[in-house]
Design a protein around this motif. Structure first.
Motif, PDB file in Angstrom:
ATOM      1  N   LEU A   1     -33.309   8.117 -21.990  1.00  0.00           N
ATOM      2  CA  LEU A   1     -32.284   7.589 -21.096  1.00  0.00           C
ATOM      3  C   LEU A   1     -31.549   8.707 -20.365  1.00  0.00           C
ATOM      4  CD1 LEU A   1     -30.726   4.744 -23.267  1.00  0.00           C
ATOM      5  CD2 LEU A   1     -32.162   4.500 -21.241  1.00  0.00           C
ATOM      6  N   PHE A   2     -31.241   9.792 -21.087  1.00  0.00           N
ATOM      7  CA  PHE A   2     -30.543  10.905 -20.460  1.00  0.00           C
ATOM      8  C   PHE A   2     -31.409  11.558 -19.386  1.00  0.00           C
ATOM      9  CE2 PHE A   2     -28.482  15.029 -20.146  1.00  0.00           C
ATOM     10  CZ  PHE A   2     -27.146  14.662 -20.171  1.00  0.00           C
ATOM     11  N   CYS A   3     -32.704  11.714 -19.653  1.00  0.00           N
ATOM     12  CA  CYS A   3     -33.607  12.304 -18.658  1.00  0.00           C
ATOM     13  C   CYS A   3     -33.765  11.410 -17.433  1.00  0.00           C
ATOM     14  CB  CYS A   3     -34.961  12.592 -19.285  1.00  0.00           C
ATOM     15  SG  CYS A   3     -34.921  13.952 -20.460  1.00  0.00           S
ATOM     16  N   ILE A   4     -33.818  10.104 -17.646  1.00  0.00           N
ATOM     17  CA  ILE A   4     -33.872   9.174 -16.506  1.00  0.00           C
ATOM     18  C   ILE A   4     -32.607   9.314 -15.670  1.00  0.00           C
ATOM     19  CG2 ILE A   4     -33.825   6.728 -15.865  1.00  0.00           C
ATOM     20  CD1 ILE A   4     -35.675   6.242 -18.299  1.00  0.00           C
ATOM     21  N   GLY A   5     -31.461   9.445 -16.329  1.00  0.00           N
ATOM     22  CA  GLY A   5     -30.206   9.623 -15.609  1.00  0.00           C
ATOM     23  C   GLY A   5     -30.174  10.916 -14.822  1.00  0.00           C
ATOM     24  N   ILE A   6     -30.661  12.001 -15.417  1.00  0.00           N
ATOM     25  CA  ILE A   6     -30.689  13.288 -14.711  1.00  0.00           C
ATOM     26  C   ILE A   6     -31.609  13.213 -13.500  1.00  0.00           C
ATOM     27  CG2 ILE A   6     -31.514  15.672 -14.892  1.00  0.00           C
ATOM     28  CD1 ILE A   6     -30.359  15.766 -17.671  1.00  0.00           C
ATOM     29  N   MET A   7     -32.784  12.615 -13.681  1.00  0.00           N
ATOM     30  CA  MET A   7     -33.710  12.493 -12.553  1.00  0.00           C
ATOM     31  C   MET A   7     -33.114  11.641 -11.440  1.00  0.00           C
ATOM     32  SD  MET A   7     -36.133  14.439 -13.302  1.00  0.00           S
ATOM     33  CE  MET A   7     -37.315  14.038 -12.059  1.00  0.00           C
ATOM     34  N   GLY A   8     -32.399  10.588 -11.809  1.00  0.00           N
ATOM     35  CA  GLY A   8     -31.755   9.758 -10.790  1.00  0.00           C
ATOM     36  C   GLY A   8     -30.678  10.502 -10.028  1.00  0.00           C
ATOM     37  N   VAL A   9     -29.904  11.323 -10.729  1.00  0.00           N
ATOM     38  CA  VAL A   9     -28.856  12.096 -10.054  1.00  0.00           C
ATOM     39  C   VAL A   9     -29.467  13.137  -9.124  1.00  0.00           C
ATOM     40  CG1 VAL A   9     -27.039  13.812 -10.461  1.00  0.00           C
ATOM     41  CG2 VAL A   9     -27.075  11.720 -11.794  1.00  0.00           C
TER      42      VAL A   9
END
Length: 105
Positions: A13-21
């Motif tokens: 989830l954290f990696c998905i959030g970083i990629m989205g940002v």
């Protein structure tokens, strides 16, 4: 369930959030990705509090109270952040973050 599952889910989830940002230019999507990263950290804190409470190291409520305060701060961040995004949209008629250079003038 083993705590490793929660750790892997939190990391995903954290990696998905970083990629989205990093990849998106829409301010609302970026804002949602930041919230996703905060929730990933909350999940990890609750998983570790459960693991440490089962081992007898800490009180189980300590980390969960900390998670509650993070959620309160995140709710305040949502209110302020969405207000800022609405005001930017009223001025520029877009939520694209590349257009925010217009606000310098």
């Amino acid at each position: 369930m083993p705590v490793q599952y929660y750790i892997f889910l939190s990391i995903a989830l954290f990696c998905i959030g970083i990629m989205g940002v990093l990849m998106r230019r829409n301010a609302i999507i970026i804002f949602m990705c930041i919230e996703l990263m905060l929730n990933a950290v909350n999940l990890l804190l609750v998983a570790f509090s459960k693991m440490w409470a089962d081992a007898g190291r800490i009180d189980a409520a300590a980390a969960q109270i900390f998670v509650f305060f993070i959620m309160v701060v995140a709710a305040a961040e949502v209110a302020v952040g969405l207000a800022i995004i609405v005001m930017v949209y009223r001025n520029t008629h877009s939520v694209d973050i590349n257009i925010l250079n217009r606000l310098k003038n």
